[in-house]
Design a protein around this motif. Structure first.
Motif, PDB file in Angstrom:
ATOM      1  N   SER A  83       0.834  -1.168  -0.070  1.00 22.07           N
ATOM      2  CA  SER A  83      -0.165  -0.043  -0.096  1.00 22.07           C
ATOM      3  C   SER A  83       0.927   1.167   0.100  1.00 22.07           C
ATOM      4  CB  SER A  83      -1.020   0.076   1.155  1.00 22.07           C
ATOM      5  OG  SER A  83      -1.649   0.998   1.262  1.00 22.07           O
ATOM      6  N   SER A  84       0.418   2.377   0.429  1.00 16.30           N
ATOM      7  CA  SER A  84       1.072   3.578   0.240  1.00 16.30           C
ATOM      8  C   SER A  84       0.808   4.521   1.524  1.00 16.30           C
ATOM      9  CB  SER A  84       0.604   4.312  -1.033  1.00 16.30           C
ATOM     10  OG  SER A  84       1.017   5.651  -0.765  1.00 16.30           O
ATOM     11  N   ALA A  85       1.676   5.162   1.937  1.00 15.24           N
ATOM     12  CA  ALA A  85       1.463   6.166   2.981  1.00 15.24           C
ATOM     13  C   ALA A  85       0.498   7.367   2.657  1.00 15.24           C
ATOM     14  CB  ALA A  85       2.821   6.879   3.336  1.00 15.24           C
ATOM     15  N   ALA A  86       0.025   7.197   1.271  1.00 16.53           N
ATOM     16  CA  ALA A  86      -0.945   8.295   0.611  1.00 16.53           C
ATOM     17  C   ALA A  86      -2.233   8.071   1.722  1.00 16.53           C
ATOM     18  CB  ALA A  86      -0.898   8.145  -0.626  1.00 16.53           C
ATOM     19  N   VAL A  87      -2.297   6.887   2.171  1.00 15.53           N
ATOM     20  CA  VAL A  87      -3.574   6.618   2.779  1.00 15.53           C
ATOM     21  C   VAL A  87      -3.741   7.629   4.151  1.00 15.53           C
ATOM     22  CG1 VAL A  87      -3.799   4.162   2.288  1.00 15.53           C
ATOM     23  CG2 VAL A  87      -2.742   4.939   4.541  1.00 15.53           C
ATOM     24  N   TYR A  88      -2.630   8.236   4.670  1.00  9.84           N
ATOM     25  CA  TYR A  88      -2.500   8.984   5.745  1.00  9.84           C
ATOM     26  C   TYR A  88      -3.093  10.445   5.436  1.00  9.84           C
ATOM     27  CZ  TYR A  88       0.016   5.461   8.344  1.00  9.84           C
ATOM     28  OH  TYR A  88       0.354   4.078   8.770  1.00  9.84           O
ATOM     29  N   GLY A  89      -2.558  10.826   4.290  1.00 10.48           N
ATOM     30  CA  GLY A  89      -3.089  12.396   3.599  1.00 10.48           C
ATOM     31  C   GLY A  89      -2.455  13.464   4.521  1.00 10.48           C
ATOM     32  N   ASP A  90      -3.034  14.351   4.989  1.00 11.19           N
ATOM     33  CA  ASP A  90      -2.349  15.373   5.834  1.00 11.19           C
ATOM     34  C   ASP A  90      -2.565  14.967   7.288  1.00 11.19           C
ATOM     35  OD1 ASP A  90      -1.170  17.497   4.353  1.00 11.19           O
ATOM     36  OD2 ASP A  90      -3.059  18.621   3.870  1.00 11.19           O
ATOM     37  N   ASN A  91      -1.546  14.297   7.709  1.00 10.82           N
ATOM     38  CA  ASN A  91      -1.650  14.040   9.268  1.00 10.82           C
ATOM     39  C   ASN A  91      -0.750  14.901  10.092  1.00 10.82           C
ATOM     40  OD1 ASN A  91      -1.130  12.318  11.731  1.00 10.82           O
ATOM     41  ND2 ASN A  91      -2.602  10.861  10.450  1.00 10.82           N
ATOM     42  N   SER A  92      -1.528  15.276  11.257  1.00  8.01           N
ATOM     43  CA  SER A  92      -0.708  16.397  12.106  1.00  8.01           C
ATOM     44  C   SER A  92       0.584  15.752  12.787  1.00  8.01           C
ATOM     45  CB  SER A  92      -1.766  16.854  13.101  1.00  8.01           C
ATOM     46  OG  SER A  92      -2.190  16.058  13.845  1.00  8.01           O
ATOM     47  N   SER A  93       0.624  14.631  12.834  1.00  3.36           N
ATOM     48  CA  SER A  93       1.793  13.958  13.703  1.00  3.36           C
ATOM     49  C   SER A  93       3.119  13.998  12.849  1.00  3.36           C
ATOM     50  CB  SER A  93       1.402  12.382  13.746  1.00  3.36           C
ATOM     51  OG  SER A  93       2.347  11.758  14.282  1.00  3.36           O
ATOM     52  N   SER A  94       3.992  14.316  13.511  1.00  7.36           N
ATOM     53  CA  SER A  94       5.310  14.439  12.941  1.00  7.36           C
ATOM     54  C   SER A  94       6.033  13.002  12.413  1.00  7.36           C
ATOM     55  CB  SER A  94       6.298  15.287  13.799  1.00  7.36           C
ATOM     56  OG  SER A  94       6.589  14.556  15.141  1.00  7.36           O
ATOM     57  N   HIS A  95       5.592  12.092  13.016  1.00  4.13           N
ATOM     58  CA  HIS A  95       6.122  10.973  12.978  1.00  4.13           C
ATOM     59  C   HIS A  95       4.762  10.053  13.052  1.00  4.13           C
ATOM     60  CE1 HIS A  95      10.112  12.433  13.575  1.00  4.13           C
ATOM     61  NE2 HIS A  95      10.595  11.520  13.137  1.00  4.13           N
ATOM     62  N   ILE A  96       4.355   9.525  11.912  1.00  2.00           N
ATOM     63  CA  ILE A  96       2.828   8.781  11.968  1.00  2.00           C
ATOM     64  C   ILE A  96       2.989   7.401  12.240  1.00  2.00           C
ATOM     65  CG2 ILE A  96       1.052   8.584  10.303  1.00  2.00           C
ATOM     66  CD1 ILE A  96       1.938  10.700   8.581  1.00  2.00           C
ATOM     67  N   VAL A  97       2.142   6.915  13.096  1.00  2.00           N
ATOM     68  CA  VAL A  97       2.053   5.806  13.480  1.00  2.00           C
ATOM     69  C   VAL A  97       1.050   4.883  12.866  1.00  2.00           C
ATOM     70  CG1 VAL A  97       3.108   6.193  15.911  1.00  2.00           C
ATOM     71  CG2 VAL A  97       0.571   6.219  15.522  1.00  2.00           C
ATOM     72  N   GLU A  98       1.151   3.774  12.972  1.00  2.00           N
ATOM     73  CA  GLU A  98      -0.032   2.842  11.951  1.00  2.00           C
ATOM     74  C   GLU A  98      -1.409   3.111  12.484  1.00  2.00           C
ATOM     75  OE1 GLU A  98       4.224   0.979  11.326  1.00  2.00           O
ATOM     76  OE2 GLU A  98       3.144   1.821  13.090  1.00  2.00           O
TER      77      GLU A  98
ATOM     78  N   SER B 227      -6.059  11.887  -2.138  1.00  2.00           N
ATOM     79  CA  SER B 227      -6.245  11.961  -3.298  1.00  2.00           C
ATOM     80  C   SER B 227      -6.993  10.580  -3.666  1.00  2.00           C
ATOM     81  CB  SER B 227      -4.657  11.917  -4.064  1.00  2.00           C
ATOM     82  OG  SER B 227      -4.264  10.679  -3.267  1.00  2.00           O
ATOM     83  N   PRO B 228      -7.587  10.633  -5.107  1.00  2.00           N
ATOM     84  CA  PRO B 228      -7.998   9.346  -5.136  1.00  2.00           C
ATOM     85  C   PRO B 228      -7.202   7.955  -5.054  1.00  2.00           C
ATOM     86  CG  PRO B 228      -8.527  10.731  -6.870  1.00  2.00           C
ATOM     87  CD  PRO B 228      -7.616  11.453  -6.061  1.00  2.00           C
ATOM     88  N   TYR B 229      -5.789   8.251  -5.343  1.00  2.00           N
ATOM     89  CA  TYR B 229      -4.937   7.400  -5.109  1.00  2.00           C
ATOM     90  C   TYR B 229      -4.607   6.825  -3.607  1.00  2.00           C
ATOM     91  CZ  TYR B 229      -0.029   5.648  -4.659  1.00  2.00           C
ATOM     92  OH  TYR B 229       1.089   4.631  -4.551  1.00  2.00           O
ATOM     93  N   GLY B 230      -4.578   7.624  -2.650  1.00  2.00           N
ATOM     94  CA  GLY B 230      -4.651   7.282  -1.343  1.00  2.00           C
ATOM     95  C   GLY B 230      -6.083   6.744  -1.036  1.00  2.00           C
ATOM     96  N   PHE B 231      -7.037   6.976  -1.338  1.00  2.00           N
ATOM     97  CA  PHE B 231      -8.571   6.600  -1.149  1.00  2.00           C
ATOM     98  C   PHE B 231      -8.471   5.349  -1.635  1.00  2.00           C
ATOM     99  CE2 PHE B 231     -13.072   6.233  -2.565  1.00  2.00           C
ATOM    100  CZ  PHE B 231     -13.561   5.858  -1.293  1.00  2.00           C
ATOM    101  N   HIS B 232      -7.958   4.888  -2.841  1.00  2.00           N
ATOM    102  CA  HIS B 232      -8.417   3.568  -3.374  1.00  2.00           C
ATOM    103  C   HIS B 232      -7.330   2.621  -2.841  1.00  2.00           C
ATOM    104  CE1 HIS B 232      -9.816   5.736  -7.338  1.00  2.00           C
ATOM    105  NE2 HIS B 232     -10.524   5.433  -6.510  1.00  2.00           N
ATOM    106  N   LYS B 233      -6.062   3.147  -2.186  1.00  2.00           N
ATOM    107  CA  LYS B 233      -5.161   2.197  -1.613  1.00  2.00           C
ATOM    108  C   LYS B 233      -5.802   1.832  -0.135  1.00  2.00           C
ATOM    109  CE  LYS B 233      -1.360   1.979  -3.984  1.00  2.00           C
ATOM    110  NZ  LYS B 233      -0.870   0.501  -4.389  1.00  2.00           N
ATOM    111  N   ASP B 234      -6.690   2.773   0.625  1.00  2.00           N
ATOM    112  CA  ASP B 234      -7.460   2.404   1.723  1.00  2.00           C
ATOM    113  C   ASP B 234      -8.399   1.291   1.473  1.00  2.00           C
ATOM    114  OD1 ASP B 234      -8.335   2.780   4.367  1.00  2.00           O
ATOM    115  OD2 ASP B 234      -9.569   4.079   3.617  1.00  2.00           O
ATOM    116  N   LEU B 235      -9.239   1.587   0.436  1.00  2.00           N
ATOM    117  CA  LEU B 235     -10.095   0.593   0.118  1.00  2.00           C
ATOM    118  C   LEU B 235      -9.529  -0.746  -0.193  1.00  2.00           C
ATOM    119  CD1 LEU B 235     -12.463   2.286  -2.421  1.00  2.00           C
ATOM    120  CD2 LEU B 235     -12.876   2.008  -0.102  1.00  2.00           C
ATOM    121  N   ALA B 236      -8.308  -0.923  -0.774  1.00  2.00           N
ATOM    122  CA  ALA B 236      -7.702  -2.066  -1.026  1.00  2.00           C
ATOM    123  C   ALA B 236      -7.263  -2.608   0.287  1.00  2.00           C
ATOM    124  CB  ALA B 236      -6.596  -1.905  -2.077  1.00  2.00           C
ATOM    125  N   GLU B 237      -6.701  -1.885   1.083  1.00  2.00           N
ATOM    126  CA  GLU B 237      -6.007  -2.497   2.397  1.00  2.00           C
ATOM    127  C   GLU B 237      -7.442  -3.210   3.356  1.00  2.00           C
ATOM    128  OE1 GLU B 237      -4.324   0.043   5.072  1.00  2.00           O
ATOM    129  OE2 GLU B 237      -2.894   0.733   3.721  1.00  2.00           O
TER     130      GLU B 237
END
Length: 310
Positions: A118-133, A141-151
């Protein structure tokens, strides 16, 4: 007995590295996806089918090498900006192919593990400086949205059919063979002799740059922690480096005095900062081995060796 692995998207830059990593683990590897039909050289891959990712085509791969112990799903949309231009096509490439793949293990007597890139694009604009799972999923983006659906599809069918799965959310992968994103695009411009480059943003945007060899090594390790119902891990280094710094490092490698003008305008679909937490990776026993400066050097020299663009 040697295990069999199936890799979708095996002819892509990351796919070829993953195939090599799995073969180093003494696995027989079959590949399927886009690419030339004549690619199946014994030194590269054990079996190759240039065809869409469908259950019927996956069955073809089993006929010669037997049931797989592992399916590595790398095929799908690969560009934020292409997904914005044609979201329906990105949906078909990412979501529909994953639906085919995710149901297929449940149809087998011996159910293989399924690993999804998958891709970190699922997180989008995240306020965390180090994004946890466990951070909120809020794609831009549609790219991130579709990756989330696939997950979600992978996790759902993993639980329904009782086979192990894992998802690796890759951050900014760069390296030899890739022909997209900042490192490739800027290296190409420098090799073409550019003395001035305009870029979106401010230059202060942070990205977590993961060398392609480390990404492949991580994906090849993922079956070790796959579980029924799935789990997600970040594919990252845990360190953020700004776009401006990457630009300066590449200029130094090129021996160029190229100037950069940051347009102070956001590029649609791009988050300001995207840096992952590598804490879980550390617990699982993974650590990137390539230093950023050395990885950029390898990448730039590889492109320089290819000569000018045709």
């Amino acid at each position: 007995m040697t295990s069999h692995a199936i890799v979708t998207g095996a002819h892509g830059a990351i796919g070829r590295k993953v195939v090599a990593a799995l073969r180093e683990k003494n696995m027989k590897v079959s590949g399927i996806g886009n690419g030339p039909s004549h690619w199946a050289h014994p030194e590269s891959i054990d079996q190759w089918v240039a065809a869409p990712v469908t259950a019927r085509n996956l069955d073809r791969l089993v006929e010669r090498l037997g049931p797989p112990a592992l399916v590595m799903h790398l095929a799908g949309g690969s560009s934020v900006h292409a997904s914005i231009e044609n979201p329906a096509l990105d949906f078909r490439r990412t979501v529909e192919s994953t639906m085919e793949i995710a149901q297929w293990p449940g149809m087998r007597t011996h159910r293989p593990a399924l690993i999804y890139a998958s891709s970190a694009a699922v997180y989008g604009d995240n306020s965390s400086s180090h994004i946890v799972e466990s951070a909120p999923i809020q794609p831009k983006s549609p790219y991130g949205f579709h990756k989330d659906l696939a997950e979600k599809i992978v996790a759902y069918w993993s639980a329904q059919y009782d086979f192990p799965s894992a998802t690796v959310r890759l951050f900014s992968v760069y390296g030899e063979g890739l022909q997209k994103q900042l490192v490739y695009e800027l290296s190409r411009k420098l090799l073409d002799g550019a003395d001035r480059v305009e870029m979106f943003g401010t230059g202060e945007e942070l990205r977590d740059w993961l060398w392609i060899g480390d990404a492949a090594r991580l994906l090849a390790m993922a079956p070790d922690w796959a579980r029924v119902g799935g789990m997600a891990v970040n594919g990252c280094t845990g360190h953020g480096t700004s776009v401006a710094t990457i630009s300066q490092l590449l200029c130094a490698l090129a021996g160029s005095d190229c100037s950069f003008e940051f347009l102070q305008k956001e590029r649609s679909g791009d988050p300001d900062n995207l840096v992952g937490s590598s804490a879980l990776l550390g617990e699982l026993g993974f650590k990137p081995i390539m230093r950023l400066e050395e990885g950029l050097k390898h990448t730039y020299e590889s492109l320089a060796g290819e000569g000018p663009r045709q």
